[in-house]
Design a protein around this motif. Structure first.
Motif, mmCIF file in Angstrom:
data_model
loop_
_atom_site.group_PDB
_atom_site.id
_atom_site.type_symbol
_atom_site.label_atom_id
_atom_site.label_comp_id
_atom_site.label_asym_id
_atom_site.label_seq_id
_atom_site.Cartn_x
_atom_site.Cartn_y
_atom_site.Cartn_z
ATOM 1 N N SER A 133 0.685 -1.240 0.157
ATOM 2 C CA SER A 133 -0.040 -0.055 0.004
ATOM 3 C C SER A 133 0.786 1.337 0.028
ATOM 4 N N PHE A 134 1.870 1.459 0.879
ATOM 5 C CA PHE A 134 2.869 2.445 0.828
ATOM 6 C C PHE A 134 3.637 2.650 -0.478
ATOM 7 N N MET A 135 3.930 1.419 -1.306
ATOM 8 C CA MET A 135 4.465 1.921 -2.775
ATOM 9 C C MET A 135 3.339 2.299 -3.742
ATOM 10 N N GLY A 136 1.927 2.098 -3.307
ATOM 11 C CA GLY A 136 0.912 2.684 -4.150
ATOM 12 C C GLY A 136 0.663 4.078 -3.904
ATOM 13 N N ILE A 137 0.690 4.317 -2.637
ATOM 14 C CA ILE A 137 0.539 5.856 -1.976
ATOM 15 C C ILE A 137 1.690 6.785 -2.551
ATOM 16 N N TYR A 138 3.011 6.056 -2.363
ATOM 17 C CA TYR A 138 4.047 6.928 -2.745
ATOM 18 C C TYR A 138 4.026 7.393 -4.316
ATOM 19 N N LYS A 139 3.755 6.351 -5.090
ATOM 20 C CA LYS A 139 3.602 6.497 -6.539
ATOM 21 C C LYS A 139 2.718 7.630 -6.908
ATOM 22 N N PHE A 140 1.603 7.540 -6.286
ATOM 23 C CA PHE A 140 0.350 8.277 -6.556
ATOM 24 C C PHE A 140 0.615 9.870 -6.179
ATOM 25 N N LEU A 141 1.037 9.958 -4.824
ATOM 26 C CA LEU A 141 1.399 11.471 -4.310
ATOM 27 C C LEU A 141 2.662 11.969 -5.138
ATOM 28 N N LYS A 142 3.581 11.264 -5.388
ATOM 29 C CA LYS A 142 4.767 11.601 -6.095
ATOM 30 C C LYS A 142 4.496 12.124 -7.277
ATOM 31 N N SER A 143 3.555 11.621 -8.021
ATOM 32 C CA SER A 143 3.068 12.005 -9.522
ATOM 33 C C SER A 143 2.902 13.553 -9.415
ATOM 34 N N GLU A 144 2.092 13.788 -8.553
ATOM 35 C CA GLU A 144 1.718 15.350 -8.238
ATOM 36 C C GLU A 144 2.851 16.490 -7.847
ATOM 37 N N LYS A 145 3.278 15.875 -6.717
ATOM 38 C CA LYS A 145 4.352 16.705 -6.082
ATOM 39 C C LYS A 145 5.575 15.702 -5.264
ATOM 40 N N GLN A 146 6.755 15.761 -5.795
ATOM 41 C CA GLN A 146 7.780 15.062 -4.931
ATOM 42 C C GLN A 146 8.327 15.860 -3.866
ATOM 43 N N THR A 147 8.502 15.278 -2.587
ATOM 44 C CA THR A 147 8.981 16.199 -1.502
ATOM 45 C C THR A 147 9.933 15.374 -0.575
ATOM 46 N N VAL A 148 10.809 15.820 0.092
ATOM 47 C CA VAL A 148 11.495 15.296 1.021
ATOM 48 C C VAL A 148 10.612 14.269 2.082
ATOM 49 N N SER A 149 9.814 15.078 2.399
ATOM 50 C CA SER A 149 8.926 14.347 3.614
ATOM 51 C C SER A 149 8.216 13.302 3.031
ATOM 52 N N LEU A 150 7.861 13.118 1.904
ATOM 53 C CA LEU A 150 6.997 11.965 1.270
ATOM 54 C C LEU A 150 8.237 10.948 1.006
ATOM 55 N N GLU A 151 9.535 11.339 0.769
ATOM 56 C CA GLU A 151 10.322 10.000 0.587
ATOM 57 C C GLU A 151 10.599 9.585 2.051
ATOM 58 N N ILE A 152 10.717 10.299 2.853
ATOM 59 C CA ILE A 152 10.920 9.668 4.206
ATOM 60 C C ILE A 152 9.676 9.084 4.742
ATOM 61 N N ALA A 153 8.599 9.543 4.566
ATOM 62 C CA ALA A 153 7.196 8.691 4.928
ATOM 63 C C ALA A 153 7.263 7.302 4.174
ATOM 64 N N TYR A 154 7.650 7.189 2.889
ATOM 65 C CA TYR A 154 7.588 5.996 2.343
ATOM 66 C C TYR A 154 8.740 4.994 2.973
ATOM 67 N N LEU A 155 9.840 5.593 3.256
ATOM 68 C CA LEU A 155 11.032 4.736 3.572
ATOM 69 C C LEU A 155 10.657 4.305 5.097
ATOM 70 N N PHE A 156 10.121 5.264 5.985
ATOM 71 C CA PHE A 156 9.590 4.960 7.348
ATOM 72 C C PHE A 156 8.374 3.899 7.442
ATOM 73 N N GLY A 157 7.708 3.969 6.321
ATOM 74 C CA GLY A 157 6.357 3.244 6.321
ATOM 75 C C GLY A 157 6.851 1.809 6.288
#
Length: 211
Positions: A53-77
């Motif tokens: 699920s984190f893989m899917g969320i990351y891909k979806f949110l990243k497609s609109e705006k990639q942020t450092v916090s998103l990268e950390i959220a994905y890795l920590f998840g």
């Protein structure tokens, strides 16, 4: 086009995996009459579904705006989900070994020793549980902030998820090494679970509407 389709399929798979992960989590934690093997399998499975699920969320949110916090959220998840699977396996193994040893014990003295040994060993999975909470709450704090920024979701909804996750993190750290519920405080875990379930349902609707 192939890359776009793969990304879209990952988003759909992640959304469905997210819903199943939360349902499996509540079934394993709440329903008392499930056969032990079924409850155990659900407990082993839902962290794996979280990773998808984190893989899917990351891909979806990243497609609109990639942020450092998103990268950390994905890795920590992903780290948090891996720790969750680890502590559940350790927990269930401890329970099974303890029950088997207690059945074979012949004297009350032996049973008392086994109970004391179990309490000590069981603190290992309790510590892993806290490690899981640290990673997963930080992940959802940051995911919530990115969800709030995404045009497909509601800002207040995203912030609300971050606040619940932050509250859960604070409670877990303030009562360490005990769980908040064991210390007489409020447990926000089920509320974060309900929020994530609503999010995953919303996410599923958004992704499938893209067709």
């Amino acid at each position: 086009m192939t890359t776009t389709n793969q990304t879209y399929n990952l988003e759909k798979t992640g959304a469905i995996a997210g819903i199943l992960s939360i349902l499996f989590y509540f079934m394993a934690a709440v329903i008392p009459f499930l056969p032990e093997i079924m409850s155990r399998l659900l407990g082993f499975t839902f962290p794996l579904l979280w990773i998808i699920s984190f893989m899917g969320i990351y891909k979806f949110l990243k497609s609109e705006k990639q942020t450092v916090s998103l990268e950390i959220a994905y890795l920590f998840g992903i780290i948090g989900a891996a720790i969750a699977c680890s502590f559940i396996v350790v927990q269930q193994a401890n329970f099974m070994w303890h029950e088997s040893a207690m059945e074979a014990a012949k004297s009350e003295e032996t049973k008392s020793f086994l109970k004391a040994a179990f309490r000590g060993a069981n603190r290992v999975q309790a510590g892993l549980d806290v490690a899981f909470d640290i990673f997963i709450t930080i992940s959802w704090i940051l995911f919530g902030l990115n969800i709030a920024k995404n045009t497909k979701f509601n800002k207040v909804f995203g912030w609300f998820g971050s606040i619940i996750a932050l509250g859960l993190l604070i409670l877990n750290l303030s009562t360490f090494p005990n769980a908040p519920a064991e210390s007489g405080l409020f447990d926000l875990g089920p509320f974060l679970g309900l929020w994530t379930l609503v999010f995953y349902i919303w996410f599923t609707i958004v992704v499938f509407k893209k067709e």
